[in-house]
Design an enzyme around this catalytic site. Structure first.
Site, PDB file in Angstrom:
ATOM      1  N   HIS A   1       0.844  -1.190   0.000  1.00 40.89           N
ATOM      2  CA  HIS A   1       0.000   0.000   0.000  1.00 40.89           C
ATOM      3  C   HIS A   1       0.875   1.233   0.000  1.00 40.89           C
ATOM      4  CE1 HIS A   1      -3.147   2.838   1.140  1.00 40.89           C
ATOM      5  NE2 HIS A   1      -3.978   1.933   0.690  1.00 40.89           N
TER       6      HIS A   1
ATOM      7  N   ASP B   1      -7.959  -5.340   0.161  1.00 45.82           N
ATOM      8  CA  ASP B   1      -8.456  -6.155  -0.947  1.00 45.82           C
ATOM      9  C   ASP B   1      -8.068  -7.625  -0.862  1.00 45.82           C
ATOM     10  OD1 ASP B   1      -9.729  -4.073  -2.245  1.00 45.82           O
ATOM     11  OD2 ASP B   1      -7.855  -3.386  -3.122  1.00 45.82           O
TER      12      ASP B   1
HETATM   13  N1  CMC Z   1       4.090  -7.555  -4.765  1.00 40.31           N
HETATM   14  C1  CMC Z   1       5.438  -7.572  -4.950  1.00 40.31           C
HETATM   15  N2  CMC Z   1       6.204  -6.473  -4.848  1.00 40.31           N
HETATM   16  C2  CMC Z   1       5.608  -5.307  -4.544  1.00 40.31           C
HETATM   17  C3  CMC Z   1       4.209  -5.232  -4.334  1.00 40.31           C
HETATM   18  C4  CMC Z   1       3.452  -6.412  -4.448  1.00 40.31           C
HETATM   19  N3  CMC Z   1       2.128  -6.393  -4.265  1.00 40.31           N
HETATM   20  N4  CMC Z   1       3.867  -3.953  -4.043  1.00 40.31           N
HETATM   21  C5  CMC Z   1       5.012  -3.245  -4.083  1.00 40.31           C
HETATM   22  N5  CMC Z   1       6.068  -4.070  -4.386  1.00 40.31           N
HETATM   23  C6  CMC Z   1       7.484  -3.687  -4.474  1.00 40.31           C
HETATM   24  C7  CMC Z   1       7.742  -2.954  -5.770  1.00 40.31           C
HETATM   25  O1  CMC Z   1       8.174  -3.843  -6.787  1.00 40.31           O
HETATM   26  C8  CMC Z   1       8.836  -1.983  -5.355  1.00 40.31           C
HETATM   27  O2  CMC Z   1      10.054  -2.707  -5.330  1.00 40.31           O
HETATM   28  P1  CMC Z   1      11.439  -1.931  -5.677  1.00 40.31           P
HETATM   29  O3  CMC Z   1      11.600  -0.885  -4.629  1.00 40.31           O
HETATM   30  O4  CMC Z   1      12.464  -3.015  -5.603  1.00 40.31           O
HETATM   31  O5  CMC Z   1      11.267  -1.355  -7.042  1.00 40.31           O
HETATM   32  C9  CMC Z   1       8.478  -1.631  -3.912  1.00 40.31           C
HETATM   33  O6  CMC Z   1       7.709  -2.741  -3.429  1.00 40.31           O
HETATM   34  C10 CMC Z   1       7.659  -0.363  -3.787  1.00 40.31           C
HETATM   35  O7  CMC Z   1       6.566  -0.454  -4.699  1.00 40.31           O
HETATM   36  P2  CMC Z   1       5.859   0.816  -5.364  1.00 40.31           P
HETATM   37  O8  CMC Z   1       5.049   0.362  -6.530  1.00 40.31           O
HETATM   38  O9  CMC Z   1       6.899   1.873  -5.608  1.00 40.31           O
HETATM   39  O10 CMC Z   1       4.962   1.296  -4.153  1.00 40.31           O
HETATM   40  P3  CMC Z   1       3.722   2.230  -4.277  1.00 40.31           P
HETATM   41  O11 CMC Z   1       3.523   2.811  -2.947  1.00 40.31           O
HETATM   42  O12 CMC Z   1       3.862   3.168  -5.424  1.00 40.31           O
HETATM   43  O13 CMC Z   1       2.557   1.202  -4.669  1.00 40.31           O
HETATM   44  C11 CMC Z   1       0.688  -0.254  -4.606  1.00 40.31           C
HETATM   45  C12 CMC Z   1       1.534   0.788  -3.849  1.00 40.31           C
HETATM   46  C13 CMC Z   1      -0.591  -0.532  -3.821  1.00 40.31           C
HETATM   47  C14 CMC Z   1       0.301   0.303  -5.994  1.00 40.31           C
HETATM   48  C15 CMC Z   1       1.528  -1.544  -4.757  1.00 40.31           C
HETATM   49  O14 CMC Z   1       1.897  -2.044  -3.492  1.00 40.31           O
HETATM   50  C16 CMC Z   1       0.788  -2.612  -5.570  1.00 40.31           C
HETATM   51  O15 CMC Z   1       0.852  -2.596  -6.797  1.00 40.31           O
HETATM   52  N6  CMC Z   1       0.095  -3.576  -4.880  1.00 40.31           N
HETATM   53  C17 CMC Z   1      -0.713  -4.557  -5.561  1.00 40.31           C
HETATM   54  C18 CMC Z   1      -2.042  -3.948  -5.955  1.00 40.31           C
HETATM   55  C19 CMC Z   1      -2.961  -3.760  -4.776  1.00 40.31           C
HETATM   56  O16 CMC Z   1      -3.144  -4.653  -3.945  1.00 40.31           O
HETATM   57  N7  CMC Z   1      -3.597  -2.576  -4.715  1.00 40.31           N
HETATM   58  C20 CMC Z   1      -4.611  -2.276  -3.692  1.00 40.31           C
HETATM   59  C21 CMC Z   1      -4.252  -1.119  -2.833  1.00 40.31           C
HETATM   60  S1  CMC Z   1      -5.340  -1.021  -1.409  1.00 40.31           S
HETATM   61  C22 CMC Z   1      -6.877  -0.583  -2.063  1.00 40.31           C
HETATM   62  C23 CMC Z   1      -6.904   0.799  -2.585  1.00 40.31           C
HETATM   63  O17 CMC Z   1      -6.614   1.741  -1.831  1.00 40.31           O
HETATM   64  O18 CMC Z   1      -7.296   0.961  -3.727  1.00 40.31           O
END
Ligand code: CMC
Length: 428
Positions: free
Chosen positions: A306, A363
C-alpha cells in the site's frame, strides 16, 4: 503566523517557508509562494510527499496501521456502527443521535429509485460489459437526469446531489449486475435497510420472495464501512481535481469511478481473488512468491502493499474476521481462504516483503467474502465504488466549502524539444 519555518537555499539565496501543523500527523511545508518567490517548482510524481488539500475527514498513520474517520478508529466503527451512520459521520463531522440517524436513513431511502428512463439507458450496453464500464456511464449520465442538483454554488443542491448519489449507487450497481445476467431489474424496497435493499436488488428475482440473511447483511454493511473513505487516494484526488474546475457532482463521481477501476487501486480486489484462484493450492504458493520477488517479472502479489500503510492495513484485519463469519452464516467453505492465510503467512516471513514493508491490504480478503456471498469477481470493484461514493461526496463537499479552494493545476518538468521552426511535409 506559523511558529515553525523551513529554509530553502536556491541560486545563492535563502528563502523562508512556513511549516503548518495539523491536529495530528506530519507537518507540511507551505510552498504555495515557492514559484512566485524563486521561479522554481517542486517535483513529486505520484505525490509521495505532497499534501494536496486540508481535510478534517480521515486520518491515516501508515506506519502504525491506524485509520480514523473524524477521529473514530475504523475497528470500532466496523464493530459497532452501520454504513448509514458512518456516512452521516463523514458528511457531517459528528455521530448522529438516534432521531437524526433515523431521519438521515429515511432521506437516503427516499432517493433510491432511478429515473425510469435510465433503465432504458442500460439497454445500450452489451450484456458482457464490465459493471465498472456501466457504472461510469450511468453515473455520468445522472447529470442529464437531475438538473435540479447540479448548481454547485447552492449548498441545498449540493446536499440533494450528495443524498442522491449515496442513495442511487446501490440501485445502479445492482442494475449493472442484473443486466449482465439477463434478469429483470428489481426496484428498491423501502422497508429494508440500505444494505439489505442492495442485496435484494442484486440477488432477488420477481418470481420469489427474497429473504435477507442478517449475518450476510451485517458483513456486507461492514465491507461498505471499510471502504467508505480513505483520505486523498487516487480516485478521491481525481474527484477533487475534477470538482476543482466547478464540474457538477455526478460528473466528478463518474471520474472517481473511472480512476478506481484500475488494478493498482479498486480493481485489486478482483485481481486478488483471480490470483488466489490461479494459485489454487498452498503447495503452489512458493512459485508465485518467487515471481513477485523477480524484478524481471511484472507479477505482483495482488492485495499486498500500500502506498500509505507500511504496516498491516487495519481494514484487512476486520476483513479476515468477516470471512469466517460469512462462511459460518452461509455454511460454506472455500479452500481459497486456506490458500490466502498460508500465502499471508509465507509472505510475512519472507525478507523481501518485510524489507519493503508489504502487508495484506483491504483487498486481500474482501474478494473471498464477496465470492461466498455470490458476487462474480467483475462486481467487486463496483461494490468498492458504491461504498466509496460517500467518501468522494464528503471530500467533494469539503473542497467546495473551502474558501481557499482553487482549480487544481499541477506544473511539470519539461523535457521535450525547445522551440524550433516548422518544417513543411515535403522537406521532411
Ligand atoms: N508484490 C510484490 N512487490 C511489490 C508489491 C506487491 N504487491 N507492491 C510493491 N512491491 C514492491 C515494488 O516492486 C517496489 O520494489 P522496488 O523498490 O524493488 O522497485 C516496492 O515494493 C515499492 O513499490 P511501489 O510500486 O513503488 O509502491 P507504491 O507505494 O507506489 O505502490 C501499490 C503501492 C498498492 C500500488 C503496490 O503495493 C501494488 O501494486 N500492490 C498490488 C495492488 C494492490 O493490492 N492494490 C490495492 C491497494 S489497497 C486498495 C486501494 O486503496 O485501492
Amino acid at each position: 503566523m506559523a511558529d515553525k519555518h523551513a529554509k530553502l537555499e536556491l541560486g545563492g539565496q535563502t528563502y523562508d517557508f512556513p511549516v503548518l501543523e495539523g491536529s495530528t500527523g506530519p507537518d507540511v511545508v507551505d510552498i504555495r509562494k515557492l514559484y512566485g518567490l524563486t521561479g522554481a517548482f517542486t517535483f513529486d510524481p505520484g505525490y509521495k510527499s505532497t499534501a494536496s488539500c486540508e481535510s478534517a475527514l480521515t486520518y491515516i498513520d501508515g506506519d502504525e496501521g491506524v485509520l480514523l474517520h473524524r477521529g473514530y478508529p475504523i475497528g470500532q466503527l466496523a464493530e459497532h456502527s452501520s454504513f448509514m451512520e458512518v456516512s452521516y459521520l463523514l458528511l457531517n463531522g459528528e455521530l448522529p443521535s438516534k432521531a437524526v440517524l433515523d431521519e438521515f436513513e429515511f432521506t437516503i431511502t427516499r432517493h433510491t429509485m432511478l429515473h425510469e428512463q435510465l433503465a432504458q439507458f442500460y439497454r445500450g450496453f452489451r450484456r458482457d460489459a464490465h459493471p465498472m464500464a456501466v457504472m461510469c456511464g450511468v453515473v455520468g449520465a445522472l447529470s442529464a437526469f437531475y438538473h435540479d442538483s447540479t448548481d454547485i454554488s447552492d449548498p441545498h443542491q449540493r446536499k440533494i446531489a450528495s443524498h442522491r448519489l449515496i442513495a442511487k449507487m446501490p440501485t445502479i450497481a445492482a442494475m449493472a449486475y442484473k443486466y449482465s445476467v439477463g434478469q429483470p431489474f428489481i426496484y428498491p424496497d423501502n422497508r429494508l435497510s440500505y444494505t439489505g435493499n442492495f442485496l435484494k436488488m442484486t440477488f432477488g428475482v420477481p418470481a420469489e420472495e427474497y429473504e435477507v440473511i442478517p449475518a450476510v447483511e451485517r458483513a456486507m454493511d461492514r465491507i461498505f464501512i471499510l471502504h467508505a473513505d480513505h483520505e486523498q487516494n487516487a480516485s478521491t484526488s481525481t474527484v477533487r481535481l475534477a470538482g476543482s474546475s466547478g464540474a457538477n457532482p455526478f460528473a466528478c463521481i463518474a471520474a472517481g469511478i473511472a480512476c478506481l477501476w484500475g488494478p493498482a487501486h479498486g480493481g485489486a480486489n478482483e485481481a486478488a481473488l483471480n490470483m488466489l484462484r490461479e494459485i489454487g493450492t498452498p503447495d503452489r504458493i512458493g512459485h508465485y512468491i518467487d515471481r513477485a520477488k523477480d524484478k524481471n517479472d511484472p507479477f505482483r502479489l495482488m492485495g499486498f502493499g500500500h502506498r500509505v500503510y507500511k504496516n498491516y492495513d487495519p481494514r484487512a484485519t476486520v476483513m479476515q474476521k468477516t470471512v469466517r463469519e460469512v462462511f459460518d452464516a452461509l455454511n460454506v467453505k472455500d479452500p481459497i481462504f486456506e490458500t490466502a492465510l498460508r500465502l499471508e503467512e509465507i509472505a510475512l516471513s519472507d525478507p523481501y516483503f518485510a524489507e519493503k514493508k508489504l502487508f495484506p491490504n483491504v483487498d486481500f480478503y474482501s474478494g473471498i467474502i464477496l465470492s461466498a456471498i455470490g458476487f462474480p469477481t467483475t462486481m467487486f470493484t463496483a461494490l468498492f465504488a458504491l461504498a466509496r461514493t460517500v467518501g468522494w461526496v464528503a471530500q467533494w463537499n469539503e473542497m467546495i466549502s473551502d474558501p481557499g479552494q482553487v482549480i487544481g493545476r499541477p506544473r511539470q518538468l519539461y523535457t521535450g524539444p525547445t522551440e524550433r521552426d516548422y518544417v513543411p511535409v515535403e522537406q521532411r
